[in-house]
Design a protein around this motif. Structure first.
Motif, PDB file in Angstrom:
ATOM      1  N   GLU A 126       0.841  -1.195   0.000  1.00 52.98           N
ATOM      2  CA  GLU A 126       0.000   0.000   0.000  1.00 52.98           C
ATOM      3  C   GLU A 126       0.882   1.253   0.000  1.00 52.98           C
ATOM      4  N   GLY A 127       0.440   2.288  -0.686  1.00 54.53           N
ATOM      5  CA  GLY A 127       1.182   3.538  -0.690  1.00 54.53           C
ATOM      6  C   GLY A 127       2.371   3.531  -1.622  1.00 54.53           C
ATOM      7  N   ARG A 128       2.433   2.540  -2.517  1.00 53.29           N
ATOM      8  CA  ARG A 128       3.427   2.432  -3.585  1.00 53.29           C
ATOM      9  C   ARG A 128       4.831   2.122  -3.058  1.00 53.29           C
ATOM     10  N   PRO A 143       4.478   2.214 -21.040  1.00 49.59           N
ATOM     11  CA  PRO A 143       5.327   3.091 -21.856  1.00 49.59           C
ATOM     12  C   PRO A 143       5.827   4.333 -21.128  1.00 49.59           C
ATOM     13  N   ILE A 144       5.024   4.851 -20.192  1.00 46.75           N
ATOM     14  CA  ILE A 144       5.435   6.060 -19.475  1.00 46.75           C
ATOM     15  C   ILE A 144       6.699   5.812 -18.662  1.00 46.75           C
ATOM     16  N   LEU A 145       6.886   4.571 -18.197  1.00 49.49           N
ATOM     17  CA  LEU A 145       8.104   4.261 -17.436  1.00 49.49           C
ATOM     18  C   LEU A 145       9.328   4.288 -18.336  1.00 49.49           C
ATOM     19  N   SER A 201       4.489  11.065 -11.026  1.00 50.41           N
ATOM     20  CA  SER A 201       3.154  11.284 -10.476  1.00 50.41           C
ATOM     21  C   SER A 201       2.735  10.058  -9.664  1.00 50.41           C
ATOM     22  N   GLY A 202       1.620  10.206  -8.910  1.00 48.74           N
ATOM     23  CA  GLY A 202       1.139   9.077  -8.123  1.00 48.74           C
ATOM     24  C   GLY A 202       0.820   7.865  -8.974  1.00 48.74           C
ATOM     25  N   GLY A 203       0.172   8.098 -10.115  1.00 47.77           N
ATOM     26  CA  GLY A 203      -0.160   6.992 -11.013  1.00 47.77           C
ATOM     27  C   GLY A 203       1.075   6.335 -11.591  1.00 47.77           C
ATOM     28  N   GLU A 204       2.063   7.144 -11.945  1.00 45.13           N
ATOM     29  CA  GLU A 204       3.309   6.600 -12.489  1.00 45.13           C
ATOM     30  C   GLU A 204       4.060   5.797 -11.434  1.00 45.13           C
ATOM     31  N   GLN A 205       4.035   6.278 -10.191  1.00 37.57           N
ATOM     32  CA  GLN A 205       4.679   5.529  -9.112  1.00 37.57           C
ATOM     33  C   GLN A 205       3.981   4.195  -8.869  1.00 37.57           C
ATOM     34  N   GLN A 206       2.648   4.178  -8.995  1.00 37.42           N
ATOM     35  CA  GLN A 206       1.917   2.911  -8.818  1.00 37.42           C
ATOM     36  C   GLN A 206       2.295   1.936  -9.924  1.00 37.42           C
ATOM     37  N   MET A 207       2.391   2.417 -11.157  1.00 36.20           N
ATOM     38  CA  MET A 207       2.811   1.552 -12.260  1.00 36.20           C
ATOM     39  C   MET A 207       4.222   1.024 -12.020  1.00 36.20           C
ATOM     40  N   LEU A 208       5.107   1.881 -11.509  1.00 30.79           N
ATOM     41  CA  LEU A 208       6.469   1.442 -11.202  1.00 30.79           C
ATOM     42  C   LEU A 208       6.463   0.393 -10.098  1.00 30.79           C
ATOM     43  N   ALA A 209       5.631   0.597  -9.071  1.00 31.70           N
ATOM     44  CA  ALA A 209       5.560  -0.366  -7.973  1.00 31.70           C
ATOM     45  C   ALA A 209       5.100  -1.736  -8.467  1.00 31.70           C
ATOM     46  N   VAL A 210       4.111  -1.745  -9.351  1.00 33.93           N
ATOM     47  CA  VAL A 210       3.625  -3.016  -9.904  1.00 33.93           C
ATOM     48  C   VAL A 210       4.703  -3.659 -10.778  1.00 33.93           C
ATOM     49  N   ALA A 211       5.316  -2.856 -11.655  1.00 31.76           N
ATOM     50  CA  ALA A 211       6.363  -3.391 -12.532  1.00 31.76           C
ATOM     51  C   ALA A 211       7.532  -3.934 -11.723  1.00 31.76           C
ATOM     52  N   ARG A 212       7.905  -3.221 -10.661  1.00 32.05           N
ATOM     53  CA  ARG A 212       9.004  -3.694  -9.803  1.00 32.05           C
ATOM     54  C   ARG A 212       8.650  -5.044  -9.185  1.00 32.05           C
ATOM     55  N   SER A 213       7.398  -5.206  -8.734  1.00 22.73           N
ATOM     56  CA  SER A 213       6.969  -6.492  -8.172  1.00 22.73           C
ATOM     57  C   SER A 213       7.028  -7.600  -9.215  1.00 22.73           C
ATOM     58  N   PRO A 252      -4.155  -1.013  -4.718  1.00 29.22           N
ATOM     59  CA  PRO A 252      -3.492  -0.478  -5.915  1.00 29.22           C
ATOM     60  C   PRO A 252      -4.145   0.774  -6.485  1.00 29.22           C
ATOM     61  N   SER A 253      -5.421   1.032  -6.161  1.00 28.22           N
ATOM     62  CA  SER A 253      -6.103   2.199  -6.731  1.00 28.22           C
ATOM     63  C   SER A 253      -6.136   3.399  -5.787  1.00 28.22           C
ATOM     64  N   LEU A 254      -5.578   3.242  -4.597  1.00 32.04           N
ATOM     65  CA  LEU A 254      -5.701   4.271  -3.560  1.00 32.04           C
ATOM     66  C   LEU A 254      -5.089   5.601  -4.003  1.00 32.04           C
ATOM     67  N   GLY A 255      -5.897   6.664  -3.967  1.00 30.66           N
ATOM     68  CA  GLY A 255      -5.409   8.001  -4.236  1.00 30.66           C
ATOM     69  C   GLY A 255      -5.146   8.332  -5.685  1.00 30.66           C
ATOM     70  N   LEU A 256      -5.598   7.481  -6.604  1.00 24.23           N
ATOM     71  CA  LEU A 256      -5.316   7.700  -8.019  1.00 24.23           C
ATOM     72  C   LEU A 256      -6.523   8.296  -8.735  1.00 24.23           C
ATOM     73  N   ALA A 257      -6.246   9.038  -9.819  1.00 32.10           N
ATOM     74  CA  ALA A 257      -7.302   9.609 -10.648  1.00 32.10           C
ATOM     75  C   ALA A 257      -8.101   8.484 -11.297  1.00 32.10           C
ATOM     76  N   PRO A 258      -9.388   8.703 -11.562  1.00 35.60           N
ATOM     77  CA  PRO A 258     -10.245   7.646 -12.126  1.00 35.60           C
ATOM     78  C   PRO A 258      -9.685   6.989 -13.381  1.00 35.60           C
ATOM     79  N   ARG A 259      -9.094   7.753 -14.277  1.00 33.93           N
ATOM     80  CA  ARG A 259      -8.576   7.143 -15.521  1.00 33.93           C
ATOM     81  C   ARG A 259      -7.384   6.235 -15.225  1.00 33.93           C
ATOM     82  N   ILE A 260      -6.601   6.568 -14.201  1.00 33.35           N
ATOM     83  CA  ILE A 260      -5.466   5.724 -13.823  1.00 33.35           C
ATOM     84  C   ILE A 260      -5.971   4.466 -13.118  1.00 33.35           C
ATOM     85  N   VAL A 261      -7.009   4.624 -12.300  1.00 33.70           N
ATOM     86  CA  VAL A 261      -7.631   3.457 -11.650  1.00 33.70           C
ATOM     87  C   VAL A 261      -8.111   2.472 -12.705  1.00 33.70           C
ATOM     88  N   GLU A 262      -8.767   2.989 -13.730  1.00 34.32           N
ATOM     89  CA  GLU A 262      -9.254   2.137 -14.819  1.00 34.32           C
ATOM     90  C   GLU A 262      -8.099   1.399 -15.483  1.00 34.32           C
TER      91      GLU A 262
END
Length: 237
Positions: A83-85, A122-124, A136-148, A161-171
């Motif tokens: 949690e929290g990336r 691709p953003i990474l 950004s928060g969404g980019e950090q979440q993507m990095l956290a998932v990719a790192r895992s 995984p969706s905590l604190g993210l914009a709706p489009r990033i949650v999607e």
């Protein structure tokens, strides 16, 4: 693939998790729902060896991992995106991904996986040499998932995984989970966003006050207005 049996986790004299049993079958997405303070993060942290288990048994892929250290558990194929990336803020995207593969010795395979996940996110690739704290928060979440994913898990646990993210990033994050399941990855997803989580899950569990208070088929759970309203009142949304 993962079986938690009568798990108890304590902080001092306080039982944060009380006799919880939960299973995740190979190829499944299982949602673990509940309000803040329900014990969800404590449970998955204990499952991966970050927190000690006071009682109960944890089996993963046929082996007893109850007392194994986290590094050994990750090497076996059970990984947690916390949690929290919690990316390594002062290190680059490149270094974060490399550290995700710390338990691996196959350098060629690590390089292949970095390329694979840069294509998936691709953003990474665009931020590859940037320090993680500048994302950004969404980019950090993507990095956290990719790192895992760099540890090549058999089962990935995602904590909020969706905590604190914009709706489009949650999607995008939930679409990613569907894609990962298609590739054969098994997942346990901890979420307060019950509707989204149950929309992609096979089965669900609801925790409250350190205990499992409901378990069932995900589609039936999301269609049960009484059930959803009861736990919406407890903070699930």
């Amino acid at each position: 693939m993962l079986e938690l049996s009568n798990i108890v986790v304590q902080y001092g004299m306080v039982k944060a998790v009380r006799n919880v049993s939960l299973t995740v079958g190979k190829g499944e997405i299982v949602a673990l729902l509940g309000p803040n303070g329900a014990g969800k993060t404590t449970l998955v942290s204990a499952a991966v060896g970050i927190l000690p288990v006071a009682a109960g048994n944890i089996r993963f892929d046929g082996a007893d991992i109850t007392k194994r250290p986290a590094e050994s558990v990750v090497a076996m194929g059970l990984t947690l995106t916390p949690e929290g990336r919690r990316v390594f803020a002062e290190l680059s995207v490149a270094d974060n991904l490399t550290l995700g593969a710390a338990t691996r010795k196959d350098r060629a395979g690590v390089a292949e996986d970095i390329d694979r996940y840069l294509k998936m996110f691709p953003i990474l690739g665009e931020r590859y040499h940037q320090v993680a704290k500048t994302l950004s928060g969404g980019e950090q979440q993507m990095l956290a998932v990719a790192r895992s994913l760099m540890s090549r898990p058999k089962l990935l646990m995602l904590d909020e995984p969706s905590l604190g993210l914009a709706p489009r990033i949650v999607e995008r994050i939930f679409e990613l989970m569907i894609d990962l399941r298609k590739s054969g990855l098994t997942m346990l997803v901890v979420e307060q966003n019950a509707t989204e989580a149950l929309g992609i899950a096979d089965r669900g569990y609801i925790m409250a006050s350190g205990q499992v208070v409901y378990e069932g088929n995900a589609a039936e759970m999301v269609d049960s207005e009484d059930l959803m309203e009861a736990y919406l009142g407890a903070g699930v949304h």
